[in-house]
Design an enzyme around this catalytic site. Structure first.
Site, PDB file in Angstrom:
ATOM      1  N   SER A   1       0.804  -1.209   0.000  1.00  0.00           N
ATOM      2  CA  SER A   1       0.000   0.000   0.000  1.00  0.00           C
ATOM      3  C   SER A   1       0.846   1.272   0.000  1.00  0.00           C
ATOM      4  O   SER A   1       1.711   1.411  -0.841  1.00  0.00           O
ATOM      5  CB  SER A   1      -0.947  -0.062   1.200  1.00  0.00           C
TER       6      SER A   1
ATOM      7  N   LYS B   1       4.288   2.211  -2.361  1.00  0.00           N
ATOM      8  CA  LYS B   1       4.745   3.421  -3.057  1.00  0.00           C
ATOM      9  C   LYS B   1       6.204   3.678  -2.627  1.00  0.00           C
ATOM     10  O   LYS B   1       7.073   3.999  -3.434  1.00  0.00           O
ATOM     11  CB  LYS B   1       3.880   4.638  -2.676  1.00  0.00           C
TER      12      LYS B   1
ATOM     13  N   TRP C   1      -9.944   0.625  -5.174  1.00  0.00           N
ATOM     14  CA  TRP C   1      -9.373   1.942  -4.829  1.00  0.00           C
ATOM     15  C   TRP C   1      -7.952   2.085  -5.393  1.00  0.00           C
ATOM     16  O   TRP C   1      -7.531   3.151  -5.817  1.00  0.00           O
ATOM     17  CB  TRP C   1      -9.401   2.065  -3.303  1.00  0.00           C
TER      18      TRP C   1
ATOM     19  N   HIS D   1      -7.700  -5.513   0.016  1.00  0.00           N
ATOM     20  CA  HIS D   1      -6.461  -4.750   0.134  1.00  0.00           C
ATOM     21  C   HIS D   1      -5.667  -5.271   1.340  1.00  0.00           C
ATOM     22  O   HIS D   1      -6.064  -5.056   2.487  1.00  0.00           O
ATOM     23  CB  HIS D   1      -6.871  -3.292   0.354  1.00  0.00           C
TER      24      HIS D   1
HETATM   25  C1  GCU Z   1      -5.272   4.914   1.765  1.00  0.00           C
HETATM   26  C2  GCU Z   1      -4.641   5.735   0.668  1.00  0.00           C
HETATM   27  C3  GCU Z   1      -3.821   4.873  -0.296  1.00  0.00           C
HETATM   28  C4  GCU Z   1      -2.852   4.023   0.478  1.00  0.00           C
HETATM   29  C5  GCU Z   1      -3.580   3.251   1.550  1.00  0.00           C
HETATM   30  C6  GCU Z   1      -2.698   2.468   2.521  1.00  0.00           C
HETATM   31  O1  GCU Z   1      -6.259   4.093   1.241  1.00  0.00           O
HETATM   32  O2  GCU Z   1      -5.659   6.415   0.013  1.00  0.00           O
HETATM   33  O3  GCU Z   1      -3.125   5.671  -1.225  1.00  0.00           O
HETATM   34  O4  GCU Z   1      -2.143   3.181  -0.390  1.00  0.00           O
HETATM   35  O5  GCU Z   1      -4.284   4.164   2.385  1.00  0.00           O
HETATM   36  O6  GCU Z   1      -1.543   2.746   2.667  1.00  0.00           O
HETATM   37  O7  GCU Z   1      -3.248   1.599   3.191  1.00  0.00           O
END
Ligand code: GCU
Length: 423
Positions: free
Chosen positions: A258, A262, A349, A399
């Site tokens: 998540s 990144k 998402w 997720h």
């Molecule tokens: C939120 C955010 C995402 C991210 C995620 C996470 O949903 O919007 O960009 O990847 O958190 O880190 O769990």
């Protein structure tokens, strides 16, 4: 009357394919993805076509790198922070005797300021002379969340936490299946990302982050923020791992789920010591193509988390069509090292298709190197991995990063490193 109006608005929104859940205007409808043209990967800004590795490395790669540093994640300062490492706990018979566990305190000092971060380390007791391959990645909820073992110390960030429920152990142990990792002959090093930069919705945390220790001379808009700092932290862990006799420093892999996916990508792009870069459900600002505007968008991520990306990134809110680069170009920067991208079916998402396509459109750079990226524009079937020099799978479910995902990462790394059992 007010209630009826709200109901009508919701009904209309649903009929228009707009998600209603506090996250307004989210598109989850494939037919509403705008017609987009991806910026060319292998054409330089001056129009020159790239046909060789040399042209890629000398001209195009630096151009793309500059864009991501100046307009997306911010510039990583050149200065250094002094780091001292101290093993504060050790168990040579961890995980039923199969592993050694160490807890290593990192003390960062610069300009009279100090910050501590705690790494949790497991390495296999039985390993080749060349050392074990190593996964390096953050955890969200503290080292104690990765296992029930009461010997695991609380990450320094948790000293400031008053909410007792955050201190319970093993709540995210599925995300770090240490036993499996060790059985497959790998080592793992994890650290709580809050130790490096405490993360909060709507900003905050900088005043207790490593950012304080490393001054930047970058322009306001391109100053590094949390993702840059977390990526910097990954490299500092790699500095330590490299020196360990049990580690194979040619086989360091960076992994993240998540937001940490990144981070894994940005760390992997900048630090070539990471030979495998793994993005798990990294979504918007990670692996997913921004120009698809599917699921999370640049507006949404930069609004909810204004401290993640550099300020310049905000200029592309609602202007994805004008974005001169896209995330497939970030993924291409990993080449010729190996890349794995994973998605989950219910994680709309994060735009699973956008994550896949991004890796697919990064593949021409792998071809330049005589390597094989993703060959089909069609996503593989759920649960079926593609494992070329770029790997991809989409798992059934939500997720998360699960033992299923880890199995694939282990298989992929086995293949990359030519280990027995590699498929
Ligand atoms: C939120 C955010 C995402 C991210 C995620 C996470 O949903 O919007 O960009 O990847 O958190 O880190 O769990």
């Amino acid at each position: 009357m007010k209630k009826i109006c709200t109901a009508v608005v919701i009904l209309l929104a649903l009929l228009c394919g707009v998600e209603v859940s506090g996250k307004s205007n989210v598109n989850y409808d494939e037919t509403k993805v705008p017609d987009y043209v991806l910026p060319e990967l292998l054409t330089c800004k001056d129009g020159t076509k790239v046909t060789t590795v040399q042209e890629w490395e000398q001209h195009r790669r630096p151009e793309i790198m500059e864009f991501f540093s100046k307009s997306v994640y911010g510039e990583t300062p050149n200065g250094e922070i002094k780091v001292k490492y101290k093993v504060v706990a050790k168990n040579k018979k961890a995980l039923g005797g199969k592993a050694t566990m160490q807890q290593v305190m990192f003390t960062f000092t610069a300009g009279g300021k100090k910050q501590k971060a705690l790494a949790l380390v497991y390495f296999p007791n039985s390993r080749p002379k060349s050392g074990a391959p190593v996964f390096i990645g953050y955890n969200f909820k503290g080292n104690h969340s990765t296992s029930e073992d009461p010997k695991i110390l609380y990450s320094p960030y948790f000293k400031t936490v008053t909410d007792e429920s955050l201190l319970s152990r093993g709540v995210q142990s599925g995300r770090w299946p240490m036993e499996k990792i060790i059985e497959r002959g790998y080592a793992a090093v994890t650290m709580c990302y809050h130790d490096i930069y405490p993360d909060k919705k709507r900003g905050g945390g900088a005043e207790r982050s490593l950012i304080r220790l490393l001054p930047t001379t970058a322009d306001e808009g391109s100053r590094w923020q949390a993702i840059g700092v977390w990526a910097y932290g990954m490299s500092r862990i790699a500095d330590w791992v490299e020196k360990q006799p049990w580690a194979n420093k040619e086989q360091m892999c960076v992994v993240g789920h998540s937001r940490q996916g990144k981070v894994a990508l940005w760390a992997g792009v900048q630090d070539e010591r990471f030979k495998v870069v793994i993005s798990n459900d990294s979504g918007c600002g990670g692996a997913a193509l921004s120009k698809r505007e599917f699921g999370e968008t640049i507006r949404s991520v930069t609004k909810t988390f204004p401290h993640w990306f550099c300020k310049n990134f905000k200029q592309y809110r609602d202007r994805e069509s004008e974005l001169p680069f896209d995330q497939h170009q970030l993924l291409a920067l990993v080449a010729p090292r190996h890349l794995y991208v994973a998605s989950a079916t219910l994680d709309k998402w994060a735009d699973p298709k956008g994550e896949y396509l991004s890796a697919f459109y990064a593949s021409p750079v792998y071809k330049l190197y005589g390597m094989v990226g993703l060959e089909s524009e069609q996503m593989p079937k759920t649960g079926k991995a593609v494992m070329n020099d770029v790997g991809y799978h989409i798992r059934k479910g939500k997720h998360n990063i699960t033992p299923f995902d880890w199995n694939h990462y282990l298989n992929f790394c086995d293949k990359v490193f030519g280990r027995k059992g590699g498929k």
